[in-house]
Design an enzyme around this catalytic site. Structure first.
Site, PDB file in Angstrom:
ATOM      1  N   CYS A  42      -1.550  -6.822   6.260  1.00 52.61           N
ATOM      2  CA  CYS A  42      -0.809  -7.829   6.017  1.00 52.61           C
ATOM      3  C   CYS A  42       0.268  -8.628   6.912  1.00 52.61           C
ATOM      4  CB  CYS A  42      -0.016  -7.748   4.635  1.00 52.61           C
ATOM      5  SG  CYS A  42      -1.020  -7.272   3.449  1.00 52.61           S
TER       6      CYS A  42
ATOM      7  N   GLU B 255       0.750  -1.098  -0.336  1.00 53.67           N
ATOM      8  CA  GLU B 255      -0.415   0.134   0.058  1.00 53.67           C
ATOM      9  C   GLU B 255       0.726   0.861   0.060  1.00 53.67           C
ATOM     10  OE1 GLU B 255      -2.953  -0.385   3.249  1.00 53.67           O
ATOM     11  OE2 GLU B 255      -3.340  -2.241   2.676  1.00 53.67           O
TER      12      GLU B 255
HETATM   13  N1  LIG Z   1      -3.352  -4.893   1.299  1.00 53.81           N
HETATM   14  C1  LIG Z   1      -2.203  -5.304   0.502  1.00 53.81           C
HETATM   15  O1  LIG Z   1      -1.337  -4.431   0.659  1.00 53.81           O
HETATM   16  C2  LIG Z   1      -1.769  -6.964  -0.143  1.00 53.81           C
HETATM   17  C3  LIG Z   1      -1.037  -6.769  -0.549  1.00 53.81           C
HETATM   18  C4  LIG Z   1      -0.589  -8.105  -0.831  1.00 53.81           C
HETATM   19  C5  LIG Z   1      -1.085  -9.230  -1.182  1.00 53.81           C
HETATM   20  N2  LIG Z   1      -2.550  -8.648  -0.020  1.00 53.81           N
HETATM   21  C6  LIG Z   1      -3.236  -9.946  -0.030  1.00 53.81           C
HETATM   22  O2  LIG Z   1      -4.735  -9.734  -1.079  1.00 53.81           O
HETATM   23  C7  LIG Z   1      -5.999  -9.908  -0.124  1.00 53.81           C
HETATM   24  C8  LIG Z   1      -6.354  -9.546  -0.117  1.00 53.81           C
HETATM   25  O3  LIG Z   1      -6.297  -8.241   0.559  1.00 53.81           O
HETATM   26  P1  LIG Z   1      -6.818  -6.551   0.583  1.00 53.81           P
HETATM   27  O4  LIG Z   1      -6.310  -5.898   1.392  1.00 53.81           O
HETATM   28  O5  LIG Z   1      -7.444  -6.664  -0.863  1.00 53.81           O
HETATM   29  O6  LIG Z   1      -8.093  -7.322   1.313  1.00 53.81           O
HETATM   30  P2  LIG Z   1      -9.518  -6.293   1.273  1.00 53.81           P
HETATM   31  O7  LIG Z   1     -10.491  -6.738   2.631  1.00 53.81           O
HETATM   32  O8  LIG Z   1      -9.507  -4.869   1.290  1.00 53.81           O
HETATM   33  O9  LIG Z   1     -10.404  -6.569  -0.316  1.00 53.81           O
HETATM   34  C9  LIG Z   1     -11.121  -7.370  -0.096  1.00 53.81           C
HETATM   35  C10 LIG Z   1     -12.472  -7.903  -0.705  1.00 53.81           C
HETATM   36  O10 LIG Z   1     -12.992  -9.065  -0.703  1.00 53.81           O
HETATM   37  C11 LIG Z   1     -14.466  -8.702  -0.721  1.00 53.81           C
HETATM   38  N3  LIG Z   1     -15.218  -9.962  -0.716  1.00 53.81           N
HETATM   39  C12 LIG Z   1     -15.345 -11.207   0.183  1.00 53.81           C
HETATM   40  N4  LIG Z   1     -15.612 -12.316   0.028  1.00 53.81           N
HETATM   41  C13 LIG Z   1     -16.383 -12.478  -1.259  1.00 53.81           C
HETATM   42  C14 LIG Z   1     -16.679 -12.405  -2.520  1.00 53.81           C
HETATM   43  N5  LIG Z   1     -17.387 -14.112  -1.728  1.00 53.81           N
HETATM   44  N6  LIG Z   1     -16.669 -12.552  -3.383  1.00 53.81           N
HETATM   45  C15 LIG Z   1     -16.752 -11.309  -3.840  1.00 53.81           C
HETATM   46  N7  LIG Z   1     -15.397 -10.412  -3.044  1.00 53.81           N
HETATM   47  C16 LIG Z   1     -15.839 -11.011  -1.748  1.00 53.81           C
HETATM   48  C17 LIG Z   1     -14.913  -8.317   0.115  1.00 53.81           C
HETATM   49  O11 LIG Z   1     -16.081  -7.458   0.405  1.00 53.81           O
HETATM   50  C18 LIG Z   1     -14.192  -6.762   0.420  1.00 53.81           C
HETATM   51  O12 LIG Z   1     -14.317  -5.618  -0.214  1.00 53.81           O
HETATM   52  C19 LIG Z   1      -5.237 -11.188   0.949  1.00 53.81           C
HETATM   53  O13 LIG Z   1      -5.181 -12.304   1.131  1.00 53.81           O
HETATM   54  C20 LIG Z   1      -3.528  -9.701   1.091  1.00 53.81           C
HETATM   55  O14 LIG Z   1      -3.875 -11.023   2.600  1.00 53.81           O
HETATM   56  C21 LIG Z   1      -2.739  -7.366   0.417  1.00 53.81           C
END
Ligand SMILES: NC(=O)c1ccc[n+]([C@@H]2O[C@H](COP(=O)([O-])OP(=O)(O)OC[C@H]3O[C@@H](n4cnc5c(N)ncnc54)[C@H](O)[C@@H]3O)[C@@H](O)[C@H]2O)c1
Length: 421
Positions: free
Chosen positions: A255, A149
């Site tokens: 994370c 981020e």
């Molecule tokens: N945020 C980061 O910097 C980052 C970086 C690398 C990896 N990740 C990984 O990526 C994944 C997502 O992270 P994020 O920060 O974007 O999460 P987030 O919580 O910001 O977003 C996840 C989204 O998925 C949606 N969701 C949940 N269940 C769903 C379903 N069944 N159908 C459709 N949508 C659904 C939620 O409503 C939410 O908007 C996680 O596993 C995280 O560990 C995050």
């Protein structure tokens, strides 16, 4: 290519907009209908530098669509990226229910031969479980995401590496085609099996977290022997094998804390102890307690004291407050009877238990007004430019707590502050 992105969080929205910008047709779905409405109006649901412009451009290209219907997003997709949240419980067990729900949707509704790509961070073995859940001729790949981020767009368009795990070469080739323009401009690609790709992600975050806990303990040591923590970090960082390290109040966010806990839990589940990582985790949370103790020491007692907290996000240039050290500190201060005012350049609201007990200030100087102590919890660049003389004139007291080693102890003490780090 025709692509579906399921989950419109940090990873999903940035990936969807970037892929559309590269020329793919992208349908991005989320269960959260309000968020989808916002996105369809070109509004980013969170603060990420450059995202609004990228979204506007991608929407205007006619290649990016948002929907609250997963199956609609998937119906014509050659590749479906699962980008949903994978939180951990207190015990560190990863909650894969969102991944399973998306896999279930996919199993009922996908184009023949479509690839299901897990981009969410998951424990080793998840791709295999998803393969069994989808059944039939499931084509699965693991393509973990490494964006950070605040630099998410740069990290997506010019990544340090693209990791693609799959059993079949043909599957790897399909996922590579998605990234073709990025690969053509020089991004390294690392291919492997799914379990290896899954561990590359969790081990990378755990390693980065370990560097943070290590330098934080060295900084604590510096403080007791009269060495300059930032000077030590800078001097160490000149060794290219060490690189940039910065002490502070510890890692937070959506994370590192959860990924460290998840890997620890996995290690213990399969009886493969991760003792260094255990120490990383403990040191991280001890760092938060230590800062609170130092504030208490400097103020005598915090009950009835007015504390100004500068910076709420877990790091600068984001409005993400998930497991932010500032919130742990605010909770401790409120419990101890302090009055808290807070200012962050981007965070303008907090979960209810905090929001109803603190005052939000419109800027740093107003926040510091009549404060007994000012506490820096996130190193936003604008705090570096604060005139400490003017800041001090706003305050009733003189305690300056530098949770991120942003200011010079010498300068602060010369201005009459009691400098705490
Ligand atoms: N945020 C980061 O910097 C980052 C970086 C690398 C990896 N990740 C990984 O990526 C994944 C997502 O992270 P994020 O920060 O974007 O999460 P987030 O919580 O910001 O977003 C996840 C989204 O998925 C949606 N969701 C949940 N269940 C769903 C379903 N069944 N159908 C459709 N949508 C659904 C939620 O409503 C939410 O908007 C996680 O596993 C995280 O560990 C995050």
């Amino acid at each position: 290519m025709q692509i579906a992105i399921i989950g419109a969080g940090w990873v999903g929205v940035v990936t969807a907009a970037a892929f559309a910008d590269l020329g793919h047709t992208v349908w991005c779905a989320d269960l959260n209908a309000t968020r989808i409405q916002q996105l369809n109006h070109g509004e980013a649901p969170f603060f990420e530098p450059g995202l609004s412009d990228l979204l506007t451009r991608a929407l205007a290209s006619g290649r990016l669509y948002f929907t609250d219907d997963n199956q609609k997003a998937m119906e014509a997709a050659e590749v479906v990226f699962c980008c949903v949240n994978t939180p951990t419980g207190e015990d560190g067990v990863t909650d894969l229910s969102a991944v399973r729900a998306v896999a279930q949707d996919f199993s009922q509704h996908h184009l023949a031969g479509a690839v299901f790509v897990i981009k969410s961070t998951v424990p080793a073995g998840t791709a295999e479980k998803v393969r069994q859940l989808i059944g039939g001729d499931a084509v699965i790949a693991s393509n973990p995401e490494f964006l950070a981020e605040s630099t998410a767009i740069r990290d997506t368009l010019t990544p340090s590496r693209i990791v693609i795990g799959a059993d079949e070469t043909a599957t790897i080739e399909i996922v590579k085609r998605v990234y073709e323009p990025i690969i053509a401009s020089g991004a390294p690609v690392f291919t492997c099996d799914c379990a290896t790709a899954e561990v590359i992600k969790t081990a990378s975050n755990s390693f980065l977290a370990t560097r943070i806990s290590f330098i934080n303990e060295i900084a604590n040591y510096c403080n007791t022997v009269g060495a300059d923590p930032m000077g030590v970090a800078q001097g160490m960082g000149l060794d290219p094998r060490i690189g940039n390290v910065r002490p502070g109040v510890g890692y937070g966010g959506g994370c590192f804390p959860k990924d460290v806990k998840a890997l620890l839990q996995e290690g213990s589940r399969v009886d493969s102890p991760l003792t260094v990582l255990q120490a990383t985790h403990e040191a991280n949370y001890r760092q938060r307690t230590l800062l609170f103790d130092r504030i208490r020491q400097a103020l005598g007692d915090v009950a009835g004291k007015r504390i100004a907290v500068l910076g709420l996000a877990f790091k600068p240039k984001t409005d993400d407050v998930r497991d932010a050290p500032a919130l742990t500190l605010i909770e401790a201060l409120l419990d101890a009877g302090a009055t808290v005012a807070a200012y962050d350049p981007q965070v303008k609201s907090l979960p209810q238990q905090f929001a109803s007990n603190i005052t939000f200030a419109p800027d740093a100087l107003t926040c510091a007004s009549t404060a007994d102590a000012v506490v820096l919890m996130c190193e936003w660049p604008e705090f570096q430019d604060l005139d400490l003389n003017v800041l001090k004139a706003q305050m009733s007291g003189s305690v300056l707590v530098d949770g991120r080693y942003m200011w010079s102890r010498k300068n602060a003490e010369a201005l009459g502050f009691i400098y705490v780090a």
